[in-house]
Design an enzyme around this catalytic site. Sequence first.
Site, PDB file in Angstrom:
ATOM      1  N   ASP A 184       0.898  -1.150   0.000  1.00 32.87           N
ATOM      2  CA  ASP A 184       0.000   0.000   0.000  1.00 32.87           C
ATOM      3  C   ASP A 184       0.932   1.193   0.000  1.00 32.87           C
ATOM      4  O   ASP A 184       1.581   1.475   1.015  1.00 32.87           O
ATOM      5  CB  ASP A 184      -0.875  -0.011   1.265  1.00 32.87           C
ATOM      6  CG  ASP A 184      -1.881   1.125   1.244  1.00 32.87           C
ATOM      7  OD1 ASP A 184      -1.455   2.282   1.065  1.00 32.87           O
ATOM      8  OD2 ASP A 184      -3.084   0.869   1.390  1.00 32.87           O
ATOM      9  N   HIS A 185       1.031   1.879  -1.125  1.00 29.73           N
ATOM     10  CA  HIS A 185       2.117   2.856  -1.224  1.00 29.73           C
ATOM     11  C   HIS A 185       1.971   4.013  -0.233  1.00 29.73           C
ATOM     12  O   HIS A 185       2.940   4.691   0.068  1.00 29.73           O
ATOM     13  CB  HIS A 185       2.317   3.332  -2.665  1.00 29.73           C
ATOM     14  CG  HIS A 185       1.366   4.387  -3.127  1.00 29.73           C
ATOM     15  ND1 HIS A 185       0.126   4.104  -3.616  1.00 29.73           N
ATOM     16  CD2 HIS A 185       1.478   5.734  -3.183  1.00 29.73           C
ATOM     17  CE1 HIS A 185      -0.489   5.222  -3.956  1.00 29.73           C
ATOM     18  NE2 HIS A 185       0.310   6.235  -3.701  1.00 29.73           N
TER      19      HIS A 185
ATOM     20  N   ASP B 254     -11.025   2.456  -4.579  1.00 30.96           N
ATOM     21  CA  ASP B 254      -9.715   2.851  -5.088  1.00 30.96           C
ATOM     22  C   ASP B 254      -8.836   3.500  -4.010  1.00 30.96           C
ATOM     23  O   ASP B 254      -7.633   3.285  -3.982  1.00 30.96           O
ATOM     24  CB  ASP B 254      -9.925   3.829  -6.259  1.00 30.96           C
ATOM     25  CG  ASP B 254      -8.631   4.218  -6.928  1.00 30.96           C
ATOM     26  OD1 ASP B 254      -7.870   3.306  -7.293  1.00 30.96           O
ATOM     27  OD2 ASP B 254      -8.359   5.435  -7.084  1.00 30.96           O
TER      28      ASP B 254
ATOM     29  N   LYS C 264       4.888   6.363   2.561  1.00 25.60           N
ATOM     30  CA  LYS C 264       5.105   7.815   2.648  1.00 25.60           C
ATOM     31  C   LYS C 264       5.636   8.156   4.038  1.00 25.60           C
ATOM     32  O   LYS C 264       5.079   7.739   5.058  1.00 25.60           O
ATOM     33  CB  LYS C 264       3.790   8.562   2.385  1.00 25.60           C
ATOM     34  CG  LYS C 264       3.306   8.423   0.940  1.00 25.60           C
ATOM     35  CD  LYS C 264       2.074   9.260   0.679  1.00 25.60           C
ATOM     36  CE  LYS C 264       1.405   8.884  -0.625  1.00 25.60           C
ATOM     37  NZ  LYS C 264       1.885   9.581  -1.791  1.00 25.60           N
TER      38      LYS C 264
ATOM     39  N   HIS D  16      -5.761   2.964   1.197  1.00 25.18           N
ATOM     40  CA  HIS D  16      -4.885   4.039   1.689  1.00 25.18           C
ATOM     41  C   HIS D  16      -5.481   4.781   2.895  1.00 25.18           C
ATOM     42  O   HIS D  16      -4.812   5.012   3.891  1.00 25.18           O
ATOM     43  CB  HIS D  16      -4.621   5.064   0.591  1.00 25.18           C
ATOM     44  CG  HIS D  16      -4.098   4.464  -0.679  1.00 25.18           C
ATOM     45  ND1 HIS D  16      -3.210   3.430  -0.702  1.00 25.18           N
ATOM     46  CD2 HIS D  16      -4.341   4.770  -1.984  1.00 25.18           C
ATOM     47  CE1 HIS D  16      -2.927   3.119  -1.963  1.00 25.18           C
ATOM     48  NE2 HIS D  16      -3.610   3.913  -2.754  1.00 25.18           N
TER      49      HIS D  16
HETATM   50  C1  BG6 Z   1      -3.664   4.984  -6.286  1.00 25.47           C
HETATM   51  C2  BG6 Z   1      -5.035   5.143  -6.878  1.00 25.47           C
HETATM   52  O1  BG6 Z   1      -3.613   3.891  -5.425  1.00 25.47           O
HETATM   53  O2  BG6 Z   1      -3.322   6.170  -5.573  1.00 25.47           O
HETATM   54  C3  BG6 Z   1      -5.096   6.363  -7.785  1.00 25.47           C
HETATM   55  O3  BG6 Z   1      -5.366   3.983  -7.614  1.00 25.47           O
HETATM   56  C4  BG6 Z   1      -4.634   7.600  -7.038  1.00 25.47           C
HETATM   57  O4  BG6 Z   1      -6.404   6.567  -8.293  1.00 25.47           O
HETATM   58  C5  BG6 Z   1      -3.291   7.337  -6.367  1.00 25.47           C
HETATM   59  O5  BG6 Z   1      -4.523   8.638  -7.983  1.00 25.47           O
HETATM   60  C6  BG6 Z   1      -2.925   8.509  -5.470  1.00 25.47           C
HETATM   61  O6  BG6 Z   1      -1.631   8.352  -4.972  1.00 25.47           O
HETATM   62  P1  BG6 Z   1      -0.777   9.612  -4.512  1.00 25.47           P
HETATM   63  O7  BG6 Z   1       0.451   9.020  -3.907  1.00 25.47           O
HETATM   64  O8  BG6 Z   1      -0.507  10.436  -5.729  1.00 25.47           O
HETATM   65  O9  BG6 Z   1      -1.632  10.348  -3.530  1.00 25.47           O
END
Ligand code: BG6
Length: 509
Positions: free
Chosen positions: A184-185, A242, A189, A247
């Site tokens: 989960d990116h 999404d 952060k 997140h």
């Molecule tokens: C992704 C979603 O996981 O996260 C996208 O699928 C979204 O729709 C993105 O734009 C947002 O990531 P960040 O790091 O730019 O906030």
Amino acid sequence: MNKTENQMLIIFGASGDLTARKLVPGLFNLFLGNYLPKNFVVLGVSRSFMTDEDFRKKVVLESSFIKRADAHIDEKVLKDFASKFYYEDVGSDYDTDYRHLEERITTLNEKLGTDDNYLFYLSTPPLLYEAIAKNLYAQYLNKEREGFKRLIVEKPFGYDLESGKALNKGLQKYFKESQIYRIDHYLGKETVQNLLVTRFANSIFEPLWNRNYIDHVEITNAESDGVGLRGGYYDGSGALRDMFQNHLLQIVSLIVMEPPIDANAEEIRNEKVKALRSLRVMNDYETLHSHTIRAQYVSSQIDGDVIKGYREEEGVHPESTTETYAAIKFFVDNWRWKDVPFYVRTAKRMPTKVTEVVIHFKTPHHQIFQDASMFDKDNKLIIRIQPDEGILVKFGVKVPGQGFKVERANLDFYYSSLTETHVMEAYERLLLDAMQGDATLYARADEVEAAWTFVNPILEYWKKSDEKVYGYSAGVWGPENADDLIEGFGMWRNPGPNLADDQGFCVIC
Ligand code: BG6
């Protein structure tokens, strides 16, 4: 620095966008920072035909993502990095016999000394995850007799509770849970991780971190972009699946959780699961109706340009009811958070790109300064996740002069002030953690299922009921009734791109 063993990273879906855009630039930064082990190999795997040289050119030597990340790259450094990349195609289908792949992996392993340590990264559509895991298993590529074998998977982890559980089960048939890393990116952060440090490494916040002092918690995740070229995927997903299910609920779990015994991956994840399980699941029509808002952006003009409405985007059904805006109010059923409302919203085509958490503290119980106009002067702790990363505390100060007029002042810290420190990008940090076997920032199966358990009834309700899908013009803060969710006279804090921007300020064009 923790030790990173010699290893091979095998990326499935290597010709795709994520590999070029995020994974390889992340690896390049690790390479520049000397984080990669002495013997390190990237083996790209996908269905397209490419030679090793083609692959190197595509994702490293001629990649605009690497060039953009650093304008002054030494060609020799780039070539050294590219020499670690190899490529193997699996034919026209990922669900096939991996005998050739296994042979290639073994040959590279013996030749380049990666010590039987393999990290498989599945950057393919999730429907293929189980098949890939099964085919790796069939070649004993899950066996940890010699060296580690780890599997990283990308979200979405299912489409709802049922499919989320099925996916977990499917992967666990072939790999042990301890070998599975769900990325989960947002957890990569720096500012999200700092939530833990803010809470548990300071004695000034934790005593106040409860229902006695906190009035409500607000989380905003806004993006100025629309769905772009991802309309096809997004239309079957929507903002709740999404962003919110993964997140944002990850962020919620870090705010809600109890202090873990220590910083060990299992201890932290145990507390996060407990936190997610304590979210009050909304099951009745009345609550779902009054605690959720969904909306979709419609066409507007920004800066003289006509911006497409969601239904006009490529890949989106012209009568789609998929939400690009979701705002949810909920409560947490435990001692710490009883009766404290949480408000979380996420949306595309907002006035600016920003993610932040606002902890709104209660008004002092007894107000001495009757003239102080304390309304809206309550203390707030703002944790800015992006951009302009930092922390800000709003507190009352006396306006100089007669009487006791109180104004709000800011006490702030900005990550950008740490000029000496390289703040790792999310993928860079998470890749390094997986290479070192640290799963703290990866989601566990029960965490994902607990998040789906909370989200599922909302999805069902939106699907089955006639709950309205409101429209909002691209470039504004959501539908007109967005503030209706907030109890009392409250409204959302609509932040600008800078941490210190005050309420109401925003950039529309
Ligand atoms: C992704 C979603 O996981 O996260 C996208 O699928 C979204 O729709 C993105 O734009 C947002 O990531 P960040 O790091 O730019 O906030």
